[in-house]
Motif scaffolding. Structure first.
Motif, PDB file in Angstrom:
ATOM      1  N   UNK A   1       0.782  -1.103   0.008  1.00  0.00           N
ATOM      2  CA  UNK A   1      -0.056  -0.004  -0.076  1.00  0.00           C
ATOM      3  C   UNK A   1       0.828   1.338   0.004  1.00  0.00           C
ATOM      4  N   UNK A   2       0.374   2.502  -0.280  1.00  0.00           N
ATOM      5  CA  UNK A   2       1.157   3.659  -0.012  1.00  0.00           C
ATOM      6  C   UNK A   2       0.483   4.568   0.577  1.00  0.00           C
ATOM      7  N   UNK A   3       0.019   5.595   0.800  1.00  0.00           N
ATOM      8  CA  UNK A   3      -0.826   6.205   1.240  1.00  0.00           C
ATOM      9  C   UNK A   3      -1.724   5.531   2.103  1.00  0.00           C
ATOM     10  N   UNK A   4      -1.973   5.253   4.174  1.00  0.00           N
ATOM     11  CA  UNK A   4      -3.017   4.291   4.321  1.00  0.00           C
ATOM     12  C   UNK A   4      -3.915   5.242   5.189  1.00  0.00           C
ATOM     13  N   UNK A   5      -4.700   4.754   5.854  1.00  0.00           N
ATOM     14  CA  UNK A   5      -5.583   5.613   7.032  1.00  0.00           C
ATOM     15  C   UNK A   5      -5.282   4.371   8.064  1.00  0.00           C
ATOM     16  N   UNK A   6      -4.817   4.815   9.264  1.00  0.00           N
ATOM     17  CA  UNK A   6      -5.187   3.495  10.520  1.00  0.00           C
ATOM     18  C   UNK A   6      -6.397   2.542  10.155  1.00  0.00           C
ATOM     19  N   UNK A   7      -6.677   1.362  10.316  1.00  0.00           N
ATOM     20  CA  UNK A   7      -7.252   1.021  10.216  1.00  0.00           C
ATOM     21  C   UNK A   7      -7.736   0.351   8.798  1.00  0.00           C
ATOM     22  N   UNK A   8      -7.037   1.065   7.890  1.00  0.00           N
ATOM     23  CA  UNK A   8      -7.630   0.358   6.756  1.00  0.00           C
ATOM     24  C   UNK A   8      -6.637  -0.705   6.259  1.00  0.00           C
ATOM     25  N   UNK A   9      -6.597  -0.636   5.204  1.00  0.00           N
ATOM     26  CA  UNK A   9      -5.640  -2.804   4.436  1.00  0.00           C
ATOM     27  C   UNK A   9      -5.345  -1.550   2.576  1.00  0.00           C
TER      28      UNK A   9
END
Length: 433
Positions: free
Chosen positions: A157-165
């Motif tokens: 993954x590149x730019x990720x948000x907490x809790x997301x894959x």
């Protein structure tokens, strides 16, 4: 009643500028998938190309860690022929293209080596990969509708948000920016394709049906293309107008879009058609490269190194060599090499390797000594050549007042020659009163 050409009305009483010259919003420019559409915009293509080319062109090295030590080892099979088609450069380039455009890279493991670790991975088109639940603790992947086993898919993954894959897609999140740039380019194309400057607006107080409007437009276009005068009739009046390109602001829009794209991808604006604000300049090419490497490429390299190392057995890791980007001018390189040799933290063979030169014969370049000392004194007599031996004896003899006879000098030369075949014994000296 007169109508401003950009105003819309249910009852059409005038033939507007857009009817004749186009409004710069041809829907064809927005067709296709989001990825393909965004790549038609020059700054997007330029930014993603810079990132993909830079990462793919860096040398990749592998190491095996043993406690605090890290030993260089040959590249694993995965990085020698990572895919059925193309080279390691092409493989890394595809990975970076997927990451920069869609925020995710999906690799399908198609072969395993004898040790049970992946030996070939094919990057998949992001549109063909589906995640069942982006918030799930354990991801469930589908490729073209077929469920994959967990070990079959390799995801970066590149730019990720907490809790997301999944990583966030820059193209999806900034679709308005890219579409505004595409429409500005389309407007510019229409502008220059139609003579750069709109000629006129046709005005009438009469109701104009579709058939009459078509005839009037055809007459006007025919006359305009030939720079001639046309008779329109039916109370239609010709009013010349001029809308400078600066007033339409499409040039400023293009530059602003380039700056926004540069900010999204973290690349210098001037490299994608934008402008750098303020008076910031770089004194040397090396400083510019360091800035690009530090703020733009380093995060990508760290992300890829951590992800690719997961494909290798425990204790093995891969690292990019970012020093390959820092190619300074010849004088600066020679000065840096001189300091490294003089301080003894590089030997001459290592410096020659950096300049793609072969090592010195007989192990002469393996000594970690200041250059001036290495030319006259060798720590290991087996690595000293005849010239070094002669110079060493001459300097030592002169320093302590030891003189050699002619026979002893000849013996010295003979022994120096014998040293080249591996049989050297120190000469004897006779001290004269």
């Amino acid at each position: 009643m007169k109508w401003w050409p950009f105003r819309r009305s249910a009852l059409k009483r005038a033939i507007s500028y857009q009817d004749v010259w186009g409004a710069g919003s041809d829907p064809a420019v927005l067709r296709g998938t989001s990825q393909e559409r965004a790549l038609r915009l020059g700054p997007v293509y330029g930014a993603t190309r810079i990132l993909a080319d830079s990462v793919a062109s860096l040398p990749l090295k592998s190491y095996r860690t043993a406690g605090a030590d890290r030993l260089r080892v040959p590249l694993p099979e995965l990085f020698r022929q990572p895919a059925a088609a193309g080279t390691l450069y092409d493989w890394l380039h595809r990975c970076m293209t997927s990451l920069t455009l869609r925020g995710n890279a999906y690799g399908l493991v198609v072969a395993w080596g004898p040790d049970g670790w992946p030996s070939q991975i094919e990057w998949l088109h992001p549109d063909d990969v589906h995640l069942q639940d982006n918030l799930a603790a354990v991801p469930v992947w589908y490729y073209k509708g077929r469920r994959l086993e967990p070990h079959q898919l390799f995801h970066i993954p590149g730019y990720t948000l907490p809790g997301q894959i999944l990583g966030l897609s820059p193209i999806a999140y900034f679709a308005t920016t890219t579409e505004a740039g595409l429409l500005a380019n389309q407007f510019g194309r229409d502008w220059f394709a139609n003579g750069s400057t709109p000629s006129a607006v046709l005005e009438t107080d009469m109701v104009v049906d579709q058939a009459a409007a078509t005839i009037l437009k055809a007459r006007f276009k025919e006359a305009a293309q030939g720079r001639d005068v046309v008779a329109l009739g039916n109370g239609v009046k010709y009013r010349a107008i001029s809308v400078p390109a600066e007033e339409s602001q499409f040039l400023e829009t293009i530059k602003a879009t380039a700056n926004q794209i540069a900010a999204i991808y973290g690349v210098p604006p001037e490299k994608v058609g934008g402008e750098t604000g303020g008076s910031l300049t770089y004194a040397t090419v090396e400083q510019n490269s360091i800035d690009m490497l530090t703020w733009t490429l380093r995060p990508w390299l760290a992300r890829l190194e951590a992800a690719l190392s997961l494909l290798l057995p425990p204790g093995t890791e891969v690292k990019f060599n970012p020093d390959a980007m820092l190619r300074t001018d010849l004088l600066s390189r020679m000065q840096a090499y001189g300091m490294a040799l003089d301080q003894g933290w590089r030997n001459r063979d290592e410096v020659r390797a950096l300049e793609d030169e072969p090592p010195l014969p007989n192990g002469l370049g393996q000594t970690y000594l200041p250059l001036s000392t290495a030319l006259s004194v060798s720590l290991d007599p087996e690595q000293a050549n005849a010239r070094n031996v002669v110079e060493m004896i001459q300097k030592l003899g002169a320093g302590v007042g030891v003189m050699l006879t002619a026979d002893e000098a000849r013996d010295l030369l003979n022994q120096a020659g014998a040293h080249l075949s591996g049989s050297f014994t120190p000469p004897k000296a006779t001290e004269e009163p």
